[in-house]
Motif scaffolding. Sequence first.
Motif, PDB file in Angstrom:
ATOM      1  N   ASN A   7       0.850  -1.097   0.109  1.00  0.00           N
ATOM      2  CA  ASN A   7      -0.052   0.000   0.160  1.00  0.00           C
ATOM      3  C   ASN A   7       0.934   1.303   0.087  1.00  0.00           C
ATOM      4  O   ASN A   7       2.183   1.111  -0.263  1.00  0.00           O
ATOM      5  N   GLN A   8       0.505   2.468   0.112  1.00  0.00           N
ATOM      6  CA  GLN A   8       1.051   3.595   0.298  1.00  0.00           C
ATOM      7  C   GLN A   8       1.955   3.684   1.351  1.00  0.00           C
ATOM      8  O   GLN A   8       2.764   4.527   1.155  1.00  0.00           O
ATOM      9  N   THR A   9       2.028   3.071   2.305  1.00  0.00           N
ATOM     10  CA  THR A   9       2.679   3.297   3.539  1.00  0.00           C
ATOM     11  C   THR A   9       3.586   1.838   4.047  1.00  0.00           C
ATOM     12  O   THR A   9       4.808   2.126   4.137  1.00  0.00           O
ATOM     13  N   VAL A  10       3.372   0.675   3.795  1.00  0.00           N
ATOM     14  CA  VAL A  10       3.994  -0.296   4.137  1.00  0.00           C
ATOM     15  C   VAL A  10       3.746  -1.448   2.861  1.00  0.00           C
ATOM     16  O   VAL A  10       2.811  -1.473   2.253  1.00  0.00           O
ATOM     17  N   SER A  11       4.939  -1.939   2.488  1.00  0.00           N
ATOM     18  CA  SER A  11       5.213  -3.000   1.343  1.00  0.00           C
ATOM     19  C   SER A  11       5.710  -4.118   2.053  1.00  0.00           C
ATOM     20  O   SER A  11       6.906  -3.913   2.816  1.00  0.00           O
ATOM     21  N   ARG A  12       5.419  -5.365   1.697  1.00  0.00           N
ATOM     22  CA  ARG A  12       5.943  -6.362   2.251  1.00  0.00           C
ATOM     23  C   ARG A  12       5.982  -7.643   1.038  1.00  0.00           C
ATOM     24  O   ARG A  12       5.037  -8.104   0.622  1.00  0.00           O
ATOM     25  N   LEU A  13       7.181  -7.923   0.769  1.00  0.00           N
ATOM     26  CA  LEU A  13       7.552  -8.769  -0.215  1.00  0.00           C
ATOM     27  C   LEU A  13       7.900 -10.310   0.148  1.00  0.00           C
ATOM     28  O   LEU A  13       9.058 -10.507   1.111  1.00  0.00           O
ATOM     29  N   ILE A  53      11.281 -12.475   3.722  1.00  0.00           N
ATOM     30  CA  ILE A  53      10.491 -11.418   3.589  1.00  0.00           C
ATOM     31  C   ILE A  53      11.276 -10.236   3.768  1.00  0.00           C
ATOM     32  O   ILE A  53      12.140  -9.923   4.447  1.00  0.00           O
ATOM     33  N   PHE A  54      10.946  -9.269   3.035  1.00  0.00           N
ATOM     34  CA  PHE A  54      11.582  -7.904   2.713  1.00  0.00           C
ATOM     35  C   PHE A  54      10.288  -6.980   3.039  1.00  0.00           C
ATOM     36  O   PHE A  54       9.351  -6.924   2.716  1.00  0.00           O
ATOM     37  N   SER A  55      10.542  -6.445   4.408  1.00  0.00           N
ATOM     38  CA  SER A  55       9.555  -5.376   5.049  1.00  0.00           C
ATOM     39  C   SER A  55      10.215  -4.045   4.651  1.00  0.00           C
ATOM     40  O   SER A  55      11.163  -3.363   5.313  1.00  0.00           O
ATOM     41  N   MET A  56       9.208  -3.227   4.031  1.00  0.00           N
ATOM     42  CA  MET A  56       9.714  -1.628   3.578  1.00  0.00           C
ATOM     43  C   MET A  56       8.613  -0.580   4.151  1.00  0.00           C
ATOM     44  O   MET A  56       7.294  -1.167   4.221  1.00  0.00           O
ATOM     45  N   ARG A  57       8.989   0.382   4.588  1.00  0.00           N
ATOM     46  CA  ARG A  57       8.086   1.527   5.069  1.00  0.00           C
ATOM     47  C   ARG A  57       8.373   2.914   4.468  1.00  0.00           C
ATOM     48  O   ARG A  57       9.412   3.225   4.185  1.00  0.00           O
ATOM     49  N   ASN A  58       7.010   3.554   4.011  1.00  0.00           N
ATOM     50  CA  ASN A  58       7.388   4.562   3.311  1.00  0.00           C
ATOM     51  C   ASN A  58       7.047   5.820   4.575  1.00  0.00           C
ATOM     52  O   ASN A  58       6.034   5.824   5.111  1.00  0.00           O
ATOM     53  N   SER A  59       8.246   6.438   4.700  1.00  0.00           N
ATOM     54  CA  SER A  59       8.027   7.605   5.948  1.00  0.00           C
ATOM     55  C   SER A  59       8.687   8.960   5.511  1.00  0.00           C
ATOM     56  O   SER A  59       9.304   8.919   4.783  1.00  0.00           O
ATOM     57  N   LEU A  60       7.991   9.948   6.261  1.00  0.00           N
ATOM     58  CA  LEU A  60       8.427  11.270   6.019  1.00  0.00           C
ATOM     59  C   LEU A  60       9.578  11.508   6.950  1.00  0.00           C
ATOM     60  O   LEU A  60       9.464  11.493   8.234  1.00  0.00           O
ATOM     61  N   PHE A  61      10.740  12.126   6.354  1.00  0.00           N
ATOM     62  CA  PHE A  61      11.747  12.520   7.197  1.00  0.00           C
ATOM     63  C   PHE A  61      11.598  13.964   7.351  1.00  0.00           C
ATOM     64  O   PHE A  61      11.845  14.783   6.449  1.00  0.00           O
ATOM     65  N   PRO A  62      11.681  14.650   8.691  1.00  0.00           N
ATOM     66  CA  PRO A  62      11.394  15.902   8.866  1.00  0.00           C
ATOM     67  C   PRO A  62      12.582  16.790   8.395  1.00  0.00           C
ATOM     68  O   PRO A  62      12.380  18.009   7.736  1.00  0.00           O
TER      69      PRO A  62
END
Length: 460
Positions: free
Chosen positions: A292-298, A314-323
Amino acid sequence: MTEVDVETRRSTFSTMAFASVLLFIFSFYSCYAQVPLLVWTSDGYSLPHLTQPPSGHVVSDGHLGAYLKSALNTAPHNVLLFLQDKLSIDDFTVYGGVFGNKQDSAFYNIEAALQSSSNPLVLPSLVWSASDSVLELFQQELGIPAVHINPSALKEFQLNASQRSLLAVHLPYTTGTEAKEMLLKNDKVIGEVLGMFKSHGVPYTAVYTSLKPSIIFPETPVMAESSIGRSLLQAPPQASVKPPITFNNTEGQPCILLWAENLNVSHKLDQWVDLGPAAFSGAANLTGSTCNQTVSRLVLNYQNVFDFQTVQLIFSMRNSLFPVSARQWSVIEQVVIEYDNGKRAVFNGSGGIYSPAEYSFHCQSVSSIQSPLLVPTESAADWRLSFTDLQIQGFNVMGEDFSYASDCAGFFTPGIWMGLLTTLLMILILTYGLHMIMQVHTMDRFDDPKGPAISVPLNE
């Protein structure tokens, strides 16, 4: 040395030189021998939005398989494969009247079919050796054998709209003054086949390509030399490039891409096992993957690895905002090995596995040993990971090609450090030499050669 020995050496040298010339000609022929490939569908159907290759790019057999597999996701499974003996993209320019002559509507069936089709696929440059595998690729994807049709017996063929079919129509080719007439006949045959399917209301996917190129334009020696001179700035050619692993979302659009040269895993200091060939063979099991737009899991599923019935990588990725940077970043938080019915070996990202959310992440070596980017936890004490030439993208995926790659290599690589230190050493040596030269002074007093000589009396 006798004359016989000299003659023998000359003969051996001539044979080696001739073999070298043949090898050069063969490699030169392979580089410039390319064929086109056209794919279109019948009215009411469309191909998926596939990324067209950039201008001048030569499509390999690995990329061709990815194109055709994606095309069959939405295209009809009644495939018409028109295989011509020889064809080159130059035939479309030299004999332009064959494909698309508006004054004679009987001879522009191919162009008319491309214009009426929604989103056709045109590959101008395909490695001609890959065209031999087109028929085999369709047989594997459709799971049925091909039916070879002779154009002369086309009227006797019976269509069955209820079953998928793979029809291969072989078309001849000739050179010289009769080439245009032969292409006209082939275009007419293609029009008859398409008309037969249209009259019976059977949807189809049509492919037009050839087994060999018809025209090869050799490069001049000057251009060949310049190409050799720039070889250090170019990527080494690869005969076969395996396509990346693609996971689609619920809408059927790609959302996660993964590619690697090797996915090496070791358990309890055993020998390394490469999980890459099983994953990139085109039959990867991605059960459990989400995006999805925040978390991806392959999730890559394997069986019978290290005496375990099931193993998941399992590859766990996160889409985060870095201030600090005020932008979104894609971070690989964890790589997990799940095995033996629920046991987990967790490797946390060390903070160096990240890229802008619009980019893909690439690294030549991602390992849990020796300067690890993956830090093993207590649960992963018995496991080791080593990925070679890893590239992954879990967000903002457009098509089946990676976005611009953000590489893990820092700016100050060992080579740059060696260059800087060597330059600094040379500057120090030069500075020391200039300083020594500036310290040299001339004598401020000289003897007068015209004056009386200096005499030193000796006491007897």
